[in-house]
Motif scaffolding. Structure first.
Motif, PDB file in Angstrom:
ATOM      1  N   LEU A 623       1.914   7.609  22.886  1.00  0.00           N
ATOM      2  CA  LEU A 623       3.083   8.430  23.207  1.00  0.00           C
ATOM      3  C   LEU A 623       3.086   9.673  22.323  1.00  0.00           C
ATOM      4  N   GLU A 624       3.312  10.819  22.929  1.00  0.00           N
ATOM      5  CA  GLU A 624       3.382  12.093  22.200  1.00  0.00           C
ATOM      6  C   GLU A 624       4.747  12.722  22.442  1.00  0.00           C
ATOM      7  N   THR A 625       5.370  13.231  21.384  1.00  0.00           N
ATOM      8  CA  THR A 625       6.658  13.927  21.503  1.00  0.00           C
ATOM      9  C   THR A 625       6.560  15.283  20.815  1.00  0.00           C
ATOM     10  N   GLY A 718       4.581   1.162  25.310  1.00  0.00           N
ATOM     11  CA  GLY A 718       3.525   0.345  25.897  1.00  0.00           C
ATOM     12  C   GLY A 718       3.636   0.231  27.395  1.00  0.00           C
ATOM     13  N   THR A 719       4.823  -0.056  27.902  1.00  0.00           N
ATOM     14  CA  THR A 719       5.007  -0.279  29.336  1.00  0.00           C
ATOM     15  C   THR A 719       5.476   0.958  30.094  1.00  0.00           C
ATOM     16  N   GLU A 768       5.110   7.067  33.913  1.00  0.00           N
ATOM     17  CA  GLU A 768       3.705   6.754  34.148  1.00  0.00           C
ATOM     18  C   GLU A 768       2.820   7.438  33.105  1.00  0.00           C
ATOM     19  N   GLU A 769       1.609   6.944  32.992  1.00  0.00           N
ATOM     20  CA  GLU A 769       0.646   7.590  32.107  1.00  0.00           C
ATOM     21  C   GLU A 769       0.349   9.001  32.619  1.00  0.00           C
ATOM     22  N   GLY A 770       0.361   9.956  31.712  1.00  0.00           N
ATOM     23  CA  GLY A 770       0.138  11.344  32.086  1.00  0.00           C
ATOM     24  C   GLY A 770       1.382  12.080  32.532  1.00  0.00           C
ATOM     25  N   SER A 834       5.480  12.455  26.431  1.00  0.00           N
ATOM     26  CA  SER A 834       4.428  12.192  27.409  1.00  0.00           C
ATOM     27  C   SER A 834       3.653  10.945  27.018  1.00  0.00           C
ATOM     28  N   ARG A 835       3.381  10.101  28.016  1.00  0.00           N
ATOM     29  CA  ARG A 835       2.496   8.950  27.790  1.00  0.00           C
ATOM     30  C   ARG A 835       1.062   9.420  27.972  1.00  0.00           C
ATOM     31  N   ARG A 836       0.237   9.147  26.969  1.00  0.00           N
ATOM     32  CA  ARG A 836      -1.167   9.558  27.056  1.00  0.00           C
ATOM     33  C   ARG A 836      -1.905   8.658  28.033  1.00  0.00           C
TER      34      ARG A 836
END
Length: 840
Positions: A623-625, A718-719, A768-770, A834-836
């Motif tokens: 996770l990036e903020t 994670g989820t 979602e991822e991305g 953002s989820r990596r």
């Protein structure tokens, strides 16, 4: 943050009857205000007055009733914003009365008032309140009493008048009448002075039945054949509205304990169009057993009627008189000949309609001067490209007498041959030397406008250098500011290098003019350097010739510093110039005090911003903020916008963004309290809806007088599971992995700090991822004059265009777009998460 707005609506009737007219105040409200204004003027010995009433616009007062002055001439002062540095605004804000006994006291406390109305008069102001409700301000103008404070009796009378009017307005409001003012003021005639009259007819008004009985003399003059009682409209229809309000005010006094003996003289128009004086007595008398109140009156001649008399027609001067509402009440035969217009055309009309050249700004200013002061006013005019006239205005309690003398006409019996007007008399587009001097009255207005844009002490000093020195022909300027009982040089120009250094940091007990003017509160003017040397023999001088003005800088009674103006040549500081310079010093002092307060608050606000906004955000695998904050370009360097990312006890990340109403230290302090509260509640493991509910109750308990919006998002890195709660905040945006961006639909509750029982539902979704989640404050999407939906759509398109940009670069592009599309952005806070994507 957008402020909540409320608009008032009320049904209205015209003053003549119950005919609905949108935007017209109810008759009961108009009569109550007219009565209060006229009574207050009489109670404290004034010559004019009025009532400012709240309007349908938040923070704006309107002049509802103006008694004893023409509304057309005072239209610029009919609107008053409550944040302005004028006595009306201060009284409404504070709920405390203000009493200004002379022009010097007005200059020290409210220089903007003197700058806009630079005439000698005293003014008294009382709040119109009922309990905690503030309706407006009651104002009375009267002759000045230099050096003498307003007496306790008049202070008490003004206070009681404001409270009485507040009770009346509260009663009207409780009965469903909208107590607000929608438009221009109603003008009301004041009672005339006591002059022995000659009576021509009388009437008796039965207030209970609403009928009036006239005697033969009055019926003959008015052309009324019936001897039986008639509806009161038979009389009031012959009155101008201004006089009609005064008649109703007299009727309402009938039977009042303090109303006996009041006399009003009103202008009554006859069938032939001529004007007569109607004298009305407000004494209450009772007839028979019914106890009905009656109002007695008579048609009178005061020797100043419009017809004129043989004696006045024989006068060798053109004489014209107006009442205090500007209506022509007297014209002699010489005036008819000089102006080439018959009396019937001039009589009863406002002066600026009867003589259109009085509608010119300069002549309007001279007429204002005569109506507001007790001193004669003289100037030169050239009406309608005709002969040059020397005009003298002689004010009195009941109006202004005007004497018109052609410039090429010698004084009667002097034997002096006529002479053409001098070139100086023709200066200024035919307005004469008085016009040139009168132009100085507008310099304070230009300076005041420039000072409103100056935010720092250096900017204020630069404005004074650029605006004040050229206007008066000055060459040197020095500004000293007071700090810890010492005077420190803040700005200088035109003095020899190093000359003022010995005076930097001088104590308040030093015997120098810059200190003396501040400690005494009075300006010092020296027409030459020799005069200055005699007054201060030990004071070093920077020149042998010239003149100096030392002005105290005092804002609302508080010492700020002193200002020195230097001139290369000796000069005579006339009374008008001294008054203008003193008023300007008050404007400069207020601007400098505001600048000092701004500097102090800005430093505190910057410190709060640095301390309260996060310096770094938590790093979590997958996770990036990224956060961004930009203060608005106006006012303080920090507002109430904030963002934060909190690692909760359950391992999730809490993303929070909020916006406190307002700007500056108070908003930043509230923001800090809310940020700390949200962090504490999140760390304790409370679910999202309880975090927001607890923060709402805390803000209500703190009661800072502010509200806030917020959006709280709990994210499982994670989820990708998301629980979102919104309290009056803009909806977040979501950019999906395929690049499409959309506005989310997060259920919401009311803003924080309003309703202690409010609940905040939770909306669940998955990141979602991305994908990129964007939380923002409304400064990012709001623009003056534009729909907020347009700003949201613009932001959505920009977010979609960021594509595969790194998250910090995407945040920078969003902020750049906000600044590029507006010259005056509000505070902006932005938080991206953002989820990596996982790599195989």
């Amino acid at each position: 943050m957008r402020r909540l707005s409320r608009r008032a609506h009320a049904g209205c009737v015209t003053p003549q009857g119950p005919v609905p007219s949108p935007g017209t105040p109810p008759q009961a409200l108009t009569q109550a205000l007219a009565e209060a204004a006229t009574d207050a003027v009489e109670a404290v010995g004034g010559y004019a007055g009025g009532v400012y009433l709240r309007s349908g616009t938040e923070g704006l007062l309107r002049l509802a009733v103006l008694a004893g002055l023409p509304g057309e001439l005072f239209r610029p002062w009919s609107r008053m914003h409550t944040n302005r540095p004028f006595p009306v605004a201060e009284v409404h804000r504070s709920g405390q009365p203000v009493h200004l006994s002379d022009v010097e006291e007005s200059m020290r406390r409210f220089p903007q008032l003197v700058a806009s109305l630079p005439f000698p008069f005293a003014s008294l102001y009382a709040p119109v309140v009922a309990g905690r409700e503030r309706f407006g301000v009651l104002v009375v103008l009267r002759p000045p009493a230099p050096g003498l404070p307003v007496g306790a009796r008049d202070r008490a009378r003004m206070t009681r008048a404001g409270l009485r009017l507040g009770e009346v307005l509260a009663g009207l409001s409780a009965g469903g009448t909208g107590v607000w003012w929608p438009g221009d003021p109603v003008c009301v005639q004041l009672p005339s002075g006591a002059v022995p009259p000659v009576r021509f007819g009388s009437f008796d008004w039965d207030l209970a039945s609403g009928t009036v009985t006239m005697d033969d003399g009055l019926r003959s003059i008015l052309g009324v054949p019936e001897a039986s009682p008639l509806p009161i409209e038979a009389l009031t229809s012959r009155l101008d509205p201004e006089d009609g309000y005064a008649l109703w005010a007299a009727a309402r006094l009938t039977g009042a304990a303090d109303g006996g003996g009041a006399v009003r003289r009103l202008r009554l128009r006859g069938p032939d169009g001529g004007l007569h004086l109607l004298e009305v007595s407000a004494r209450s008398r009772f007839v028979g057993a019914d106890g009905h109140g009656h109002l007695a009156g008579a048609l009178v001649d005061l020797g100043t009627g419009l017809i004129g008399s043989d004696a006045t027609d024989r006068l060798p001067r053109a004489i014209l008189a107006i009442d205090r509402l500007g209506r022509v009440t007297y014209v002699n035969e010489r005036t008819e000949q000089l102006l080439g217009r018959p009396r019937g055309v001039l009589a009863g009309r406002p002066l600026w309609e009867a003589l259109p050249w009085f509608g010119l700004p300069f002549h309007e200013e001279q007429l204002r001067a005569a109506l507001l002061s007790t001193e004669p006013v003289r100037f030169v005019a050239r009406p309608e490209e005709g002969r040059w006239l020397s005009v003298s205005l002689h004010p009195g309690r009941d109006g202004v007498t005007m004497v018109l003398v052609p410039e090429d006409e010698p004084a009667p019996g002097s034997g002096v041959p006529p002479s053409p007007p001098t070139p100086s008399a023709r200066a200024g587009d035919g307005l004469g030397t008085e016009a040139a001097r009168g132009a100085s009255l507008y310099r304070p207005v230009a300076l005041a406008i420039a000072l409103t844009e100056a935010m720092t002490a250096r900017q204020v000093s630069a404005v004074v250098t650029e605006e004040l020195l050229p206007a008066f022909g000055g060459r040197q300027l020095a500004i000293y500011l007071l700090s810890e009982r010492r005077m420190y040089l803040a700005w200088e120009t035109g003095f020899p290098p190093g000359f003022l250094d010995p005076f930097d940091g001088v104590a308040l007990d030093a015997h120098v003019p810059g200190v003396d003017v501040l400690t005494s509160g009075r300006a010092l003017f020296f027409e030459s350097m020799q005069v200055l040397r005699r007054a201060y023999p030990e004071l070093p001088l920077d020149a042998e010739t010239g003149a100096r003005a030392f002005l105290p800088l005092i804002a609302s009674g508080r010492p700020v510093g002193s200002c020195i103006l230097g001139f290369d040549r000796p000069r005579d500081f006339g009374p008008e110039e001294r008054a203008v310079l003193t008023a300007l010093a008050g404007l400069i002092a207020q601007a400098l005090e505001r600048a000092q307060r701004y500097d102090s608050e800005a430093a505190v606000a910057r410190g709060l911003q640095d301390a309260l906004l996060p310096h770094r955000l938590p790093v979590r695998e997958g996770l990036e903020t990224v956060g961004r904050y930009l203060p608005g370009t106006q006012g303080m360097d920090v507002g109430g916008d904030w963002y934060d990312v909190v690692e909760t006890a359950g391992g999730e990340l809490a993303l929070v963004i909020g916006d406190v109403q307002g700007h500056g230290v108070a908003a930043a302090a509230t923001m800090g309290q809310l940020r700390s509260a949200v962090r504490a509640f999140a760390l304790s493991g409370l679910p999202p809806q309880e975090v927001v509910r607890a923060t709402n109750r805390l803000l209500i308990d703190l009661d800072p007088g502010q509200f806030a919006s917020a959006c709280y998002v709990l994210l499982d890195a994670g989820t990708g599971d998301v629980q979102a709660v919104r309290a009056g905040h803009p909806q977040p945006l979501l950019r999906r992995p395929d690049g499409a961006a959309e506005l989310l639909d997060i259920a919401g509750g009311v803003v924080l700090g309003v309703d202690g029982r409010a609940s905040y539902p939770v909306t669940r979704l998955r990141l979602e991822e991305g994908a990129v989640l964007a939380l923002f404050t409304d400064g990012l999407v709001e623009r003056p004059g534009a729909d907020i939906d347009e700003g949201v759509e613009r932001l959505r398109r920009t977010l979609a265009s960021t594509g595969s940009l790194p998250l910090p670069e995407a945040a920078d592009r969003l902020m750049h777009e906000a600044v590029r599309s507006s010259d005056r952005p509000d505070d902006i806070a932005l938080l991206l998460a953002s989820r990596r994507r996982r790599h195989a």
